[in-house]
Design a protein around this motif. Structure first.
Motif, PDB file in Angstrom:
ATOM      1  N   ALA A 242       1.065  -1.489   0.677  1.00  0.00           N
ATOM      2  CA  ALA A 242      -0.041  -0.285  -0.236  1.00  0.00           C
ATOM      3  C   ALA A 242       0.891   1.554  -0.156  1.00  0.00           C
ATOM      4  O   ALA A 242       1.098   2.223  -1.297  1.00  0.00           O
ATOM      5  CB  ALA A 242      -0.688   0.059   1.652  1.00  0.00           C
ATOM      6  N   ASN A 244       4.172   1.447  -0.747  1.00  0.00           N
ATOM      7  CA  ASN A 244       4.892   1.730  -1.957  1.00  0.00           C
ATOM      8  C   ASN A 244       4.572   1.943  -3.619  1.00  0.00           C
ATOM      9  O   ASN A 244       4.647   2.946  -4.330  1.00  0.00           O
ATOM     10  CB  ASN A 244       5.888   0.525  -2.492  1.00  0.00           C
ATOM     11  CG  ASN A 244       6.931   0.558  -3.606  1.00  0.00           C
ATOM     12  OD1 ASN A 244       6.341   0.088  -4.419  1.00  0.00           O
ATOM     13  ND2 ASN A 244       7.925   1.076  -2.531  1.00  0.00           N
ATOM     14  N   ILE A 245       2.963   1.337  -3.262  1.00  0.00           N
ATOM     15  CA  ILE A 245       1.991   1.880  -4.790  1.00  0.00           C
ATOM     16  C   ILE A 245       1.672   3.377  -3.885  1.00  0.00           C
ATOM     17  O   ILE A 245       1.842   4.128  -5.249  1.00  0.00           O
ATOM     18  CB  ILE A 245       0.951   0.831  -4.834  1.00  0.00           C
ATOM     19  CG1 ILE A 245       1.227  -0.712  -5.494  1.00  0.00           C
ATOM     20  CG2 ILE A 245       0.208   1.545  -5.263  1.00  0.00           C
ATOM     21  CD1 ILE A 245      -0.074  -1.394  -5.407  1.00  0.00           C
ATOM     22  N   LEU A 246       0.936   4.020  -3.404  1.00  0.00           N
ATOM     23  CA  LEU A 246       1.122   5.703  -3.266  1.00  0.00           C
ATOM     24  C   LEU A 246       2.286   5.905  -3.097  1.00  0.00           C
ATOM     25  O   LEU A 246       1.937   7.040  -3.873  1.00  0.00           O
ATOM     26  CB  LEU A 246       1.137   4.981  -1.633  1.00  0.00           C
ATOM     27  CG  LEU A 246       0.541   6.910  -1.007  1.00  0.00           C
ATOM     28  CD1 LEU A 246      -0.779   8.181  -2.079  1.00  0.00           C
ATOM     29  CD2 LEU A 246      -0.031   6.644   0.583  1.00  0.00           C
ATOM     30  N   LYS A 248       4.818   5.225  -4.990  1.00  0.00           N
ATOM     31  CA  LYS A 248       4.493   5.412  -6.780  1.00  0.00           C
ATOM     32  C   LYS A 248       3.554   6.621  -7.005  1.00  0.00           C
ATOM     33  O   LYS A 248       3.909   7.270  -8.628  1.00  0.00           O
ATOM     34  CB  LYS A 248       5.144   3.726  -7.377  1.00  0.00           C
ATOM     35  CG  LYS A 248       6.187   3.140  -6.565  1.00  0.00           C
ATOM     36  CD  LYS A 248       7.377   3.505  -7.274  1.00  0.00           C
ATOM     37  CE  LYS A 248       8.901   3.273  -6.755  1.00  0.00           C
ATOM     38  NZ  LYS A 248       8.616   1.389  -6.808  1.00  0.00           N
ATOM     39  N   THR A 249       2.283   6.302  -7.315  1.00  0.00           N
ATOM     40  CA  THR A 249       1.264   7.091  -8.325  1.00  0.00           C
ATOM     41  C   THR A 249       2.324   8.231  -7.363  1.00  0.00           C
ATOM     42  O   THR A 249       1.546   8.789  -8.676  1.00  0.00           O
ATOM     43  CB  THR A 249       0.277   6.821  -6.505  1.00  0.00           C
ATOM     44  OG1 THR A 249       0.221   5.195  -7.557  1.00  0.00           O
ATOM     45  CG2 THR A 249      -1.151   6.855  -7.806  1.00  0.00           C
ATOM     46  N   LEU A 250       2.088   8.562  -6.561  1.00  0.00           N
ATOM     47  CA  LEU A 250       2.457   9.705  -6.088  1.00  0.00           C
ATOM     48  C   LEU A 250       3.485  10.796  -7.779  1.00  0.00           C
ATOM     49  O   LEU A 250       3.157  11.689  -7.859  1.00  0.00           O
ATOM     50  CB  LEU A 250       2.456  10.593  -4.510  1.00  0.00           C
ATOM     51  CG  LEU A 250       1.501  10.217  -3.531  1.00  0.00           C
ATOM     52  CD1 LEU A 250       2.313  10.384  -2.457  1.00  0.00           C
ATOM     53  CD2 LEU A 250       0.770  10.877  -4.284  1.00  0.00           C
ATOM     54  N   PHE A 252       4.856   9.598 -10.114  1.00  0.00           N
ATOM     55  CA  PHE A 252       3.998   8.299 -11.439  1.00  0.00           C
ATOM     56  C   PHE A 252       3.189   9.870 -12.640  1.00  0.00           C
ATOM     57  O   PHE A 252       3.248   9.287 -13.100  1.00  0.00           O
ATOM     58  CB  PHE A 252       5.025   7.693 -11.906  1.00  0.00           C
ATOM     59  CG  PHE A 252       6.231   7.140 -11.730  1.00  0.00           C
ATOM     60  CD1 PHE A 252       7.345   7.219 -12.464  1.00  0.00           C
ATOM     61  CD2 PHE A 252       6.787   6.839 -10.063  1.00  0.00           C
ATOM     62  CE1 PHE A 252       8.128   6.709 -12.870  1.00  0.00           C
ATOM     63  CE2 PHE A 252       8.140   6.680 -10.428  1.00  0.00           C
ATOM     64  CZ  PHE A 252       9.125   6.919 -11.726  1.00  0.00           C
ATOM     65  N   LEU A 253       2.413   9.795 -11.674  1.00  0.00           N
ATOM     66  CA  LEU A 253       1.039  10.224 -11.459  1.00  0.00           C
ATOM     67  C   LEU A 253       0.384  11.432 -11.545  1.00  0.00           C
ATOM     68  O   LEU A 253      -0.181  12.113 -11.809  1.00  0.00           O
ATOM     69  CB  LEU A 253      -0.314   8.385 -11.975  1.00  0.00           C
ATOM     70  CG  LEU A 253      -0.159   7.765 -12.194  1.00  0.00           C
ATOM     71  CD1 LEU A 253      -0.587   6.699 -12.130  1.00  0.00           C
ATOM     72  CD2 LEU A 253      -0.271   7.634 -13.556  1.00  0.00           C
ATOM     73  N   ALA A 254       0.861  11.649  -9.944  1.00  0.00           N
ATOM     74  CA  ALA A 254       0.591  12.839  -9.400  1.00  0.00           C
ATOM     75  C   ALA A 254       1.444  14.396  -9.598  1.00  0.00           C
ATOM     76  O   ALA A 254       1.364  15.201  -9.308  1.00  0.00           O
ATOM     77  CB  ALA A 254      -0.062  13.041  -7.824  1.00  0.00           C
TER      78      ALA A 254
END
Lengths: 292, 292
Positions: A242, A244-246, A248-250, A252-254
């Protein structure tokens, strides 16, 4: 309140200049970041590694080695041991990973004789400057502890809170994340969250879903009354997936900028990886150097 | 390839108009979304609920009830049963939650006598239009299955792949997320991921960290050669916390638009919540109506 990661650089410049020792410093990535940070007047590097390779990298990137302390050591286990001992001898203030496996570095850090154990659990903290959030927000633990139990969770949060304090955030607001904002028997993360909120030295609330943690409007929709809701400084995720996905999302996508260090040893440890951007590496050194 | 959520609306308009039955339709949120979707010519609503309350809401929002089928029923358990039976009798094509608990609705859906079981596990899928990603990307399972075991994971991915196919994506690319991109004994998510990649009816890879799934550059840095890396259509997260945090981060910090439905019953189920935006609710109806 930290409004941007550049304030870490400012803070680091105000502090007495910290000495960063790079274990297995014959590493393009680590040397690049360290020399940039030196140029910024944030840190003074000490290089422990293969001197010929260090010289080659310095030449390739046009770094001057004048006035830089270099300890010649080509064996990576020895590099780690020497770097850790330098810190124990107060010859350096921050440890940085160079061209060696993380496991080798941490083995030296955890060495019972000459290591850097403080009695606390080692944990990872990452600070983010997210364009859509009104201040710097931290995430723990995206890289060290795989499936922390209740005791580990409390240690990770303690590490994180103490470090934010050392960055000048007196009362960090901690959101214990789960998938929902109510305690449910079937969801262990919510039960742990409820218990953890009894911690005393921070403003803490949970379980909170991520939207409740970062959006006041979303919390109001759910009728949540909380000092943390919509204004969290630290997002604590229940496990490494949870978190690590948060993380990386911040990035690479945010569109977030990032700085990260390992906490829980006697000094901060900078563990950047090849896939981190140059900016992240430099910010991470600043994060390690900014703490009081 | 779906480039935007508005293409779901276009697709739904091209399909034979689907009938959506709202269980406990006396609900401002559900009625608003359904009437907007009707105005867009996406669906035809059937309202099962308290007729007086339905009329009050219609008056308040200036909705015309002319030509709309209404079944008067004020008991919410009965509302759920009637709505589900209408679908079994081929009188409706999509089920939508109104003013009742999700558990009550799902109990009717799973009823062995008149329910909507297909033999598959119920699972949640959410589609996102993220400004920083080049196409629509789906996340599973952010809301139904708490800690899916290997068999459940395969069912969730099967549901997700089949549904994307029905939206016109012939070979969805599935990324099985974990905290790292290598199989590690100590990380169960990575072991399950390795096994799941043997599924045959999709292009699938894992374990992948989120950055490898959405960024070709990041995958190249790590030396990952994969058809999925940097081009994933479906992000499968190992448990409800990881998936839900991903889902909420995309909406609240990455500026994503969202559409979500429950899969695994004989028809798609729209389960919007009060905290969803009006746009999400409308998109979710379009997502349910767009499948072939």
């Amino acid at each position: 309140m930290l409004s941007s990661l550049s304030s870490l650089h400012e803070q680091a410049k105000k502090n007495i200049k910290k000495r960063i020792v790079i274990a297995a410093a014959h590493d393009e990535n680590a040397m690049e970041a360290a020399f940039k940070a030196r140029q910024e007047n944030i840190i003074e590097p000490i290089l422990v590694g293969d001197i010929q390779k260090i010289k080659d990298i310095a030449q390739k990137f046009n770094f001057s080695l004048t006035d830089i302390e270099i300890i010649n050591e080509s064996n990576v286990e020895q590099c780690a041991a020497v770097a850790v001992k330098l810190i124990n001898d107060k010859q350096a203030d921050i440890l940085m990973k160079g061209n060696l496996e993380t496991a080798i570095l941490l083995k030296a850090v955890l060495n019972k004789e000459y290591g850097l154990r403080s009695g606390d659990l080692l944990s990872h903290i990452a600070l983010f400057e997210v364009p859509t959030y009104h201040k710097i927000i931290a995430v723990a633990d995206a890289a060290m502890n795989i499936a922390p139990d209740l005791k580990d969770k409390i240690s990770i949060i303690k590490n994180s809170v103490n470090y934010l304090r050392r960055l000048g955030i007196d009362k960090p607001k901690v959101a214990i994340l789960a998938a929902v904002e109510t305690v449910k028997d079937s969801m262990n993360a919510t039960i742990d969250a409820a218990i953890i909120t009894k911690m005393k030295n921070c403003i803490i609330d949970g379980p909170l879903a991520l939207d409740n943690a970062v959006s006041k409007e979303s919390a109001q929709h759910k009728g949540i009354i909380s000092n943390v809701a919509g204004d969290a400084d630290i997002l604590f995720a229940p496990d490494i997936e949870a978190a690590n996905i948060l993380y990386k999302t911040l990035i690479f996508l945010a569109g977030a900028k990032c700085a990260a260090v390992i906490l829980g040893a006697t000094i901060p440890i900078v563990l950047t990886s090849r896939s981190d951007s140059d900016e992240t590496k430099l910010n991470s050194i600043a994060l390690a150097a900014a703490a009081n």
